[in-house]
Design a protein around this motif. Structure first.
Motif, short mmCIF file in Angstrom:
data_model
loop_
_atom_site.label_atom_id
_atom_site.label_comp_id
_atom_site.label_asym_id
_atom_site.label_seq_id
_atom_site.Cartn_x
_atom_site.Cartn_y
_atom_site.Cartn_z
N PHE A 85 38.31 45.93 43.49
CA PHE A 85 37.58 46.91 42.67
C PHE A 85 38.50 47.54 41.63
O PHE A 85 38.09 47.78 40.49
CB PHE A 85 36.96 48.00 43.54
N LEU B 131 30.23 46.15 52.30
CA LEU B 131 31.35 45.52 51.59
C LEU B 131 31.76 44.18 52.20
O LEU B 131 32.67 43.52 51.70
CB LEU B 131 32.57 46.46 51.59
N GLN C 31 38.90 45.14 38.81
CA GLN C 31 37.68 45.09 38.02
C GLN C 31 37.53 46.33 37.15
O GLN C 31 37.08 46.25 36.00
CB GLN C 31 36.46 44.94 38.94
N LEU C 32 37.96 47.48 37.65
CA LEU C 32 37.93 48.71 36.86
C LEU C 32 38.84 48.59 35.64
O LEU C 32 38.47 49.01 34.54
CB LEU C 32 38.34 49.92 37.72
N TYR D 124 44.18 39.43 44.25
CA TYR D 124 43.00 39.50 45.12
C TYR D 124 42.42 38.10 45.36
O TYR D 124 42.09 37.74 46.49
CB TYR D 124 41.94 40.41 44.48
N VAL E 197 39.51 44.65 49.37
CA VAL E 197 38.31 44.83 48.55
C VAL E 197 38.53 45.98 47.56
O VAL E 197 38.14 45.90 46.40
CB VAL E 197 37.07 45.06 49.43
N MET E 198 39.21 47.03 47.98
CA MET E 198 39.53 48.14 47.07
C MET E 198 40.47 47.67 45.96
O MET E 198 40.34 48.09 44.81
CB MET E 198 40.14 49.32 47.83
#
Length: 106
Positions: free
Chosen positions: A25, A10, A28-29, A68, A21-22
């Motif tokens: 994500f 990662l 993005q989800l 982010y 980073v989570m």
């Protein structure tokens, strides 16, 4: 798989970077979900349809990805997400204004 291997994959070096980073994500989800919602709705109606949920997922994903991008200090990503946010908010505004107009007329 070891923690070091996950962090290496990662490109993170600590828990703060991992958390961000989570967050990326998760944003993005949300963006992926908007396309899934649009696809399912269009398939059910047998025509191209953009449901209101598409714009809410766009806004939610855009806010998370904008946050982010700010943390990453990525000017290209910040500009792209901020432009999208304006469009998503405007579309939701137009949708709600049309609903109010229709409810007043009836």
């Amino acid at each position: 798989m070891s923690l070091e291997a996950v962090w290496s994959a990662l490109h993170v070096e600590n828990w703060t970077e991992f958390t961000w980073v989570m967050v990326g994500f998760a944003g993005q989800l949300m963006f992926t979900m908007r396309f899934i919602v649009q696809w399912i709705t269009s398939e059910r109606q047998k025509k191209s349809v953009i449901p209101v949920a598409f714009w809410y997922f766009s806004l939610a994903g855009g806010i998370v990805l904008f946050t982010y991008a700010l943390w990453r200090r990525d000017p290209v990503f910040v500009l792209g997400q901020s432009t999208g946010l304006v469009i998503y908010i405007r579309n939701l505004w137009l949708i709600h204004a049309e609903k109010q107009k229709m409810s007043r007329a009836s």
